[in-house]
Motif scaffolding. Structure first.
Motif, short mmCIF file in Angstrom:
data_model
loop_
_atom_site.label_atom_id
_atom_site.label_comp_id
_atom_site.label_asym_id
_atom_site.label_seq_id
_atom_site.Cartn_x
_atom_site.Cartn_y
_atom_site.Cartn_z
N TYR A 31 0.86 -1.18 0.00
CA TYR A 31 0.00 0.00 0.00
C TYR A 31 0.90 1.23 0.00
O TYR A 31 2.10 1.17 0.27
CB TYR A 31 -0.92 0.00 1.22
N SER A 32 0.29 2.36 -0.29
CA SER A 32 1.01 3.63 -0.24
C SER A 32 0.01 4.71 0.14
O SER A 32 -1.20 4.53 0.01
CB SER A 32 1.67 3.96 -1.59
N GLY A 33 0.52 5.81 0.61
CA GLY A 33 -0.37 6.89 0.98
C GLY A 33 0.38 8.17 1.25
O GLY A 33 1.59 8.15 1.52
N THR A 34 -0.35 9.26 1.14
CA THR A 34 0.21 10.59 1.38
C THR A 34 -0.68 11.33 2.36
O THR A 34 -1.90 11.29 2.25
CB THR A 34 0.29 11.38 0.05
N LEU A 35 -0.03 11.99 3.30
CA LEU A 35 -0.73 12.86 4.23
C LEU A 35 -0.19 14.27 4.03
O LEU A 35 1.01 14.50 4.16
CB LEU A 35 -0.48 12.44 5.69
N GLU A 36 -1.06 15.19 3.66
CA GLU A 36 -0.70 16.60 3.56
C GLU A 36 -1.28 17.25 4.81
O GLU A 36 -2.45 17.61 4.84
CB GLU A 36 -1.29 17.21 2.29
N LEU A 37 -0.45 17.34 5.85
CA LEU A 37 -0.93 17.80 7.15
C LEU A 37 -0.75 19.30 7.31
O LEU A 37 0.33 19.84 7.08
CB LEU A 37 -0.20 17.08 8.28
N ASP A 38 -1.82 19.95 7.72
CA ASP A 38 -1.77 21.35 8.13
C ASP A 38 -1.63 21.33 9.65
O ASP A 38 -2.62 21.10 10.36
CB ASP A 38 -3.04 22.07 7.69
N MET A 39 -0.42 21.52 10.14
CA MET A 39 -0.16 21.36 11.56
C MET A 39 -0.85 22.42 12.42
O MET A 39 -1.08 22.20 13.61
CB MET A 39 1.34 21.33 11.84
N SER A 40 -1.22 23.54 11.84
CA SER A 40 -1.93 24.57 12.61
C SER A 40 -3.41 24.22 12.77
O SER A 40 -4.07 24.71 13.69
CB SER A 40 -1.78 25.94 11.96
N ASP A 41 -3.94 23.38 11.88
CA ASP A 41 -5.34 22.97 11.94
C ASP A 41 -5.48 21.68 11.14
O ASP A 41 -5.62 21.71 9.91
CB ASP A 41 -6.24 24.06 11.37
N LEU A 42 -5.44 20.54 11.82
CA LEU A 42 -5.49 19.25 11.14
C LEU A 42 -6.75 19.05 10.31
O LEU A 42 -6.76 18.25 9.38
CB LEU A 42 -5.32 18.10 12.13
#
Length: 143
Positions: A31-42
């Motif tokens: 499997y593969s995956g990407t998380l584009e996290l906005d650390m100021s507001d998840l």
């Protein structure tokens, strides 16, 4: 902040009732995956992932072959299961609901996943790590 799923620290597993008597457990190994996290507001983050259906493993070769067949996943015609988030809702400090599109066998349905955020930490070698525990349930008849 963009992250890739670290397969050495990730498990994609499932359990299902068999004949309403026993629980069968299995996993997908690729499997593969990407998380584009906005650390100021998840809640402004985005998540996507792909699972290779042929990597299914329940520790029973005959059952695995049947699950990969057209009777179930039809891995030959539909080699990937995909998930793409639409929105994320905060439940409390560590818990979130991720709503997105799950596609199995070419059929896309909205799905809600419960995600527990464990924070960001430095490992002993200085690398920055983040972690989530994610759970969800589907009705396989919808696919």
């Amino acid at each position: 902040m963009n992250w890739q799923i670290d397969s050495s620290h990730t498990h994609v597993g499932f359990s299902v009732k068999h004949m309403m008597v026993a629980t069968v457990r299995g996993e997908f190994k690729h499997y593969s995956g990407t998380l584009e996290l906005d650390m100021s507001d998840l809640t402004r983050s985005r998540i996507s992932g792909d699972i290779e259906v042929a990597s299914l493993d329940t520790r029973d070769a005959n059952r695995d072959q049947h699950l990969r067949s057209a009777d179930f996943f039809d891995a030959e015609q539909f080699p990937k299961i995909t998930f793409v988030s639409r929105r994320i809702e905060r439940i409390d400090q560590e818990n979130y609901r991720v709503i997105g599109d799950l596609t199995i066998r070419g059929i896309t349905r909205e799905m809600s996943l419960e995600a527990e955020y464990s924070g960001i930490h430095k490992d002993p070698w200085g690398a920055t790590r983040t972690g989530f525990m994610v759970r969800g349930a589907i009705d396989r008849k919808e696919f």
